[in-house]
Design a protein around this motif. Structure first.
Motif, PDB file in Angstrom:
ATOM      1  N   ALA A   1       0.838  -1.194   0.000  1.00  0.00           N
ATOM      2  CA  ALA A   1       0.000   0.000   0.000  1.00  0.00           C
ATOM      3  C   ALA A   1       0.871   1.241   0.000  1.00  0.00           C
ATOM      4  O   ALA A   1       1.791   1.377   0.777  1.00  0.00           O
ATOM      5  CB  ALA A   1      -0.929  -0.010   1.205  1.00  0.00           C
ATOM      6  N   GLY A   2       0.562   2.174  -0.891  1.00  0.00           N
ATOM      7  CA  GLY A   2       1.222   3.464  -0.901  1.00  0.00           C
ATOM      8  C   GLY A   2       2.611   3.470  -1.522  1.00  0.00           C
ATOM      9  O   GLY A   2       3.255   4.497  -1.535  1.00  0.00           O
ATOM     10  N   VAL A   3       3.091   2.339  -2.042  1.00  0.00           N
ATOM     11  CA  VAL A   3       4.416   2.290  -2.644  1.00  0.00           C
ATOM     12  C   VAL A   3       4.254   1.938  -4.117  1.00  0.00           C
ATOM     13  O   VAL A   3       3.653   0.932  -4.462  1.00  0.00           O
ATOM     14  CB  VAL A   3       5.307   1.231  -1.952  1.00  0.00           C
ATOM     15  CG1 VAL A   3       6.645   1.125  -2.658  1.00  0.00           C
ATOM     16  CG2 VAL A   3       5.495   1.580  -0.495  1.00  0.00           C
ATOM     17  N   ALA A   4       4.776   2.807  -4.972  1.00  0.00           N
ATOM     18  CA  ALA A   4       4.685   2.565  -6.407  1.00  0.00           C
ATOM     19  C   ALA A   4       5.734   1.554  -6.836  1.00  0.00           C
ATOM     20  O   ALA A   4       6.880   1.618  -6.393  1.00  0.00           O
ATOM     21  CB  ALA A   4       4.880   3.863  -7.165  1.00  0.00           C
ATOM     22  N   ASP A   5       5.326   0.636  -7.648  1.00  0.00           N
ATOM     23  CA  ASP A   5       6.244  -0.357  -8.211  1.00  0.00           C
ATOM     24  C   ASP A   5       6.769   0.239  -9.514  1.00  0.00           C
ATOM     25  O   ASP A   5       6.307  -0.076 -10.597  1.00  0.00           O
ATOM     26  CB  ASP A   5       5.496  -1.661  -8.453  1.00  0.00           C
ATOM     27  CG  ASP A   5       6.421  -2.809  -8.820  1.00  0.00           C
ATOM     28  OD1 ASP A   5       7.635  -2.704  -8.562  1.00  0.00           O
ATOM     29  OD2 ASP A   5       5.920  -3.813  -9.358  1.00  0.00           O
ATOM     30  N   GLU A   6       7.710   1.152  -9.382  1.00  0.00           N
ATOM     31  CA  GLU A   6       8.208   1.892 -10.532  1.00  0.00           C
ATOM     32  C   GLU A   6       9.700   1.696 -10.681  1.00  0.00           C
ATOM     33  O   GLU A   6      10.444   2.049  -9.761  1.00  0.00           O
ATOM     34  CB  GLU A   6       7.877   3.379 -10.364  1.00  0.00           C
ATOM     35  CG  GLU A   6       8.012   4.188 -11.616  1.00  0.00           C
ATOM     36  CD  GLU A   6       7.151   3.691 -12.767  1.00  0.00           C
ATOM     37  OE1 GLU A   6       7.692   3.611 -13.860  1.00  0.00           O
ATOM     38  OE2 GLU A   6       5.983   3.356 -12.572  1.00  0.00           O
ATOM     39  N   PRO A   7      10.210   1.145 -11.711  1.00  0.00           N
ATOM     40  CA  PRO A   7       9.472   0.602 -12.842  1.00  0.00           C
ATOM     41  C   PRO A   7       8.733  -0.678 -12.447  1.00  0.00           C
ATOM     42  O   PRO A   7       9.121  -1.339 -11.485  1.00  0.00           O
ATOM     43  CB  PRO A   7      10.551   0.325 -13.879  1.00  0.00           C
ATOM     44  CG  PRO A   7      11.801   0.132 -13.095  1.00  0.00           C
ATOM     45  CD  PRO A   7      11.658   0.994 -11.874  1.00  0.00           C
ATOM     46  N   PRO A   8       7.684  -1.012 -13.194  1.00  0.00           N
ATOM     47  CA  PRO A   8       6.907  -2.212 -12.859  1.00  0.00           C
ATOM     48  C   PRO A   8       7.795  -3.453 -12.759  1.00  0.00           C
ATOM     49  O   PRO A   8       8.616  -3.704 -13.629  1.00  0.00           O
ATOM     50  CB  PRO A   8       5.925  -2.330 -14.030  1.00  0.00           C
ATOM     51  CG  PRO A   8       5.779  -0.931 -14.517  1.00  0.00           C
ATOM     52  CD  PRO A   8       7.145  -0.313 -14.358  1.00  0.00           C
ATOM     53  N   GLY A   9       7.632  -4.198 -11.687  1.00  0.00           N
ATOM     54  CA  GLY A   9       8.413  -5.410 -11.459  1.00  0.00           C
ATOM     55  C   GLY A   9       9.579  -5.215 -10.509  1.00  0.00           C
ATOM     56  O   GLY A   9      10.192  -6.179 -10.070  1.00  0.00           O
ATOM     57  N   MET A  10       9.882  -3.971 -10.174  1.00  0.00           N
ATOM     58  CA  MET A  10      11.025  -3.682  -9.312  1.00  0.00           C
ATOM     59  C   MET A  10      10.902  -4.386  -7.958  1.00  0.00           C
ATOM     60  O   MET A  10      11.863  -4.978  -7.476  1.00  0.00           O
ATOM     61  CB  MET A  10      11.167  -2.181  -9.096  1.00  0.00           C
ATOM     62  CG  MET A  10      12.308  -1.797  -8.158  1.00  0.00           C
ATOM     63  SD  MET A  10      12.324  -0.030  -7.788  1.00  0.00           S
ATOM     64  CE  MET A  10      10.819   0.110  -6.811  1.00  0.00           C
ATOM     65  N   ILE A  11       9.727  -4.339  -7.363  1.00  0.00           N
ATOM     66  CA  ILE A  11       9.539  -4.938  -6.038  1.00  0.00           C
ATOM     67  C   ILE A  11       9.664  -6.456  -6.110  1.00  0.00           C
ATOM     68  O   ILE A  11      10.337  -7.070  -5.286  1.00  0.00           O
ATOM     69  CB  ILE A  11       8.194  -4.507  -5.426  1.00  0.00           C
ATOM     70  CG1 ILE A  11       8.203  -2.991  -5.187  1.00  0.00           C
ATOM     71  CG2 ILE A  11       7.915  -5.257  -4.121  1.00  0.00           C
ATOM     72  CD1 ILE A  11       6.856  -2.417  -4.792  1.00  0.00           C
ATOM     73  N   ALA A  12       9.045  -7.066  -7.109  1.00  0.00           N
ATOM     74  CA  ALA A  12       9.130  -8.528  -7.259  1.00  0.00           C
ATOM     75  C   ALA A  12      10.579  -8.955  -7.467  1.00  0.00           C
ATOM     76  O   ALA A  12      11.047  -9.919  -6.851  1.00  0.00           O
ATOM     77  CB  ALA A  12       8.259  -9.001  -8.422  1.00  0.00           C
ATOM     78  N   CYS A  13      11.307  -8.236  -8.304  1.00  0.00           N
ATOM     79  CA  CYS A  13      12.709  -8.585  -8.560  1.00  0.00           C
ATOM     80  C   CYS A  13      13.569  -8.369  -7.321  1.00  0.00           C
ATOM     81  O   CYS A  13      14.485  -9.157  -7.053  1.00  0.00           O
ATOM     82  CB  CYS A  13      13.234  -7.805  -9.756  1.00  0.00           C
ATOM     83  SG  CYS A  13      12.506  -8.346 -11.331  1.00  0.00           S
ATOM     84  N   ALA A  14      13.268  -7.326  -6.558  1.00  0.00           N
ATOM     85  CA  ALA A  14      14.023  -7.083  -5.322  1.00  0.00           C
ATOM     86  C   ALA A  14      13.768  -8.195  -4.313  1.00  0.00           C
ATOM     87  O   ALA A  14      14.695  -8.670  -3.647  1.00  0.00           O
ATOM     88  CB  ALA A  14      13.644  -5.729  -4.725  1.00  0.00           C
TER      89      ALA A  14
END
Length: 140
Positions: free
Chosen positions: A46-59
């Protein structure tokens, strides 16, 4: 050859984690450091943009590979949830990782278990490559 070597190292780490897992309680949430926990409608936090898309999953994937925690309950689910906002290549890789993980869980205690865990390692390695090809963070 590099992928095979990375997969072999990862399998060994998974085996070590599995062997030592009885001594340590399983985390109830994915270890994320500065990455947000999976939640909210997007699954990326919530409240955190996944920019660029996929950054969070890859991290999350990179962290789980580094920690050797991919076979820890909740970790793959966290990577998959974070991939909901990712572009198709990353999201598809996360789906393949989840299918491999589910197959490894189903094979627990069977003769197929080592191959199933190796398939999780291979899927994680493949997703790491996709993350790298997409310009997103990867392990190693």
């Amino acid at each position: 050859m590099h992928r095979l070597r990375a997969a072999a190292v990862f399998v060994l780490l998974c085996a070590l984690v599995a062997a030592c897992g009885a001594d340590h309680p399983a985390p109830s949430e994915v270890p994320t450091g500065s990455a947000p926990s999976a939640g909210g409608p997007s699954g990326a936090g919530a409240g955190v943009a996944d920019e660029p898309p996929g950054m969070i999953a890859c991290a999350r994937l990179a962290e789980s590979i580094e920690d050797g925690s991919l076979m820890t309950p909740g970790v793959v689910d966290g990577v998959l949830a974070a991939s909901e906002t990712a572009d198709a290549p990353v999201a598809d890789s996360a789906d393949r990782l989840k299918r491999a993980y589910d197959a490894a869980l189903a094979a627990a205690g069977n003769a197929d278990e080592p191959d199933a865990v190796a398939a999780v390692s291979a899927a994680a390695s493949e997703m790491s490559d996709v993350c790298g090809d997409s310009g997103l963070g990867t392990a190693g």
